[in-house]
Scaffold this motif. Structure first.
Motif, short mmCIF file in Angstrom:
data_model
loop_
_atom_site.label_atom_id
_atom_site.label_comp_id
_atom_site.label_asym_id
_atom_site.label_seq_id
_atom_site.Cartn_x
_atom_site.Cartn_y
_atom_site.Cartn_z
N THR A 74 -46.99 76.74 -16.70
CA THR A 74 -45.74 76.29 -17.33
C THR A 74 -45.62 74.79 -17.55
N ASN A 83 -42.98 74.57 -20.36
CA ASN A 83 -42.69 75.79 -21.10
C ASN A 83 -41.64 76.62 -20.38
N ASP A 84 -40.67 77.12 -21.13
CA ASP A 84 -39.67 78.05 -20.62
C ASP A 84 -39.49 79.15 -21.66
#
Length: 185
Positions: A74, A83-84
């Motif tokens: 992530t 990153n989500d």
């Protein structure tokens, strides 16, 4: 940059107008390099779409597999790219100097059924700074593909810019990973 009115005169809070981009258009980002930018991919539909960021050298390859930011990795080591799901938070000043391009890709999870971007409605990528849209890129008339390069953030002569791509690929996400130098088991 315009100054936003608070109804009692002017405030010191800058008003950031929104720019709507078309394919191939570029947008300067250097003004925003010191604070986090949010890239949000929105759409209507029930497709399972995941976001991927490839951190690329001038040779358009990752340095190592950890330069692929996604749900399984992530963030990069500097927390410059986080990153989500379908959203990324990117702080350009934190990007390793070896990285010249951040390629933002979206892919449809297709394990159990054949869905493509042709079925995705009202898709757009919004770029936000301090909660306000600074630009958006409507992704219209998407092709019958499962992988889409939405935008690239790139460094040119020391200045960061965003390029609206909107290019679908018949290649699977696996093929894009291999093209950018990520080893896929």
């Amino acid at each position: 940059m315009a100054i936003e009115s608070n109804g009692f005169g002017t405030s010191r809070k800058p008003y950031i107008p929104q720019k709507t981009l078309v394919r191939g258009e570029r947008f300067p980002l250097d003004t925003y390099k010191n604070e986090p930018l949010q890239l949000q991919f929105t759409f209507a539909g029930n497709q399972e779409i995941d976001g991927y960021a490839f951190l690329l050298t001038p040779e358009r390859k990752v340095r190592y597999d950890e330069d692929l930011i996604f749900f399984g990795n992530t963030s990069d080591s500097m927390n410059a790219v986080i990153n989500d799901g379908c959203q990324f938070t990117i702080t350009l000043r934190k990007i390793n100097p070896d990285i010249e391009t951040i390629c933002i890709v979206y892919a449809i999870y297709t394990q159990n059924c054949r869905q493509t971007f042709a079925n995705v409605q009202n898709a757009q990528l919004m770029v936000k700074f301090q909660g306000k849209n600074i630009c958006s890129f409507p992704l219209e008339k998407l092709p019958d593909v499962t992988a889409l390069v939405a935008v690239e953030l790139y460094r040119y002569k020391g200045q960061w810019k965003l390029k609206a791509i909107g290019q679908g690929y018949q290649d699977t996400l696996r093929s894009l990973c291999e093209r950018f130098g990520v080893e896929v088991a």
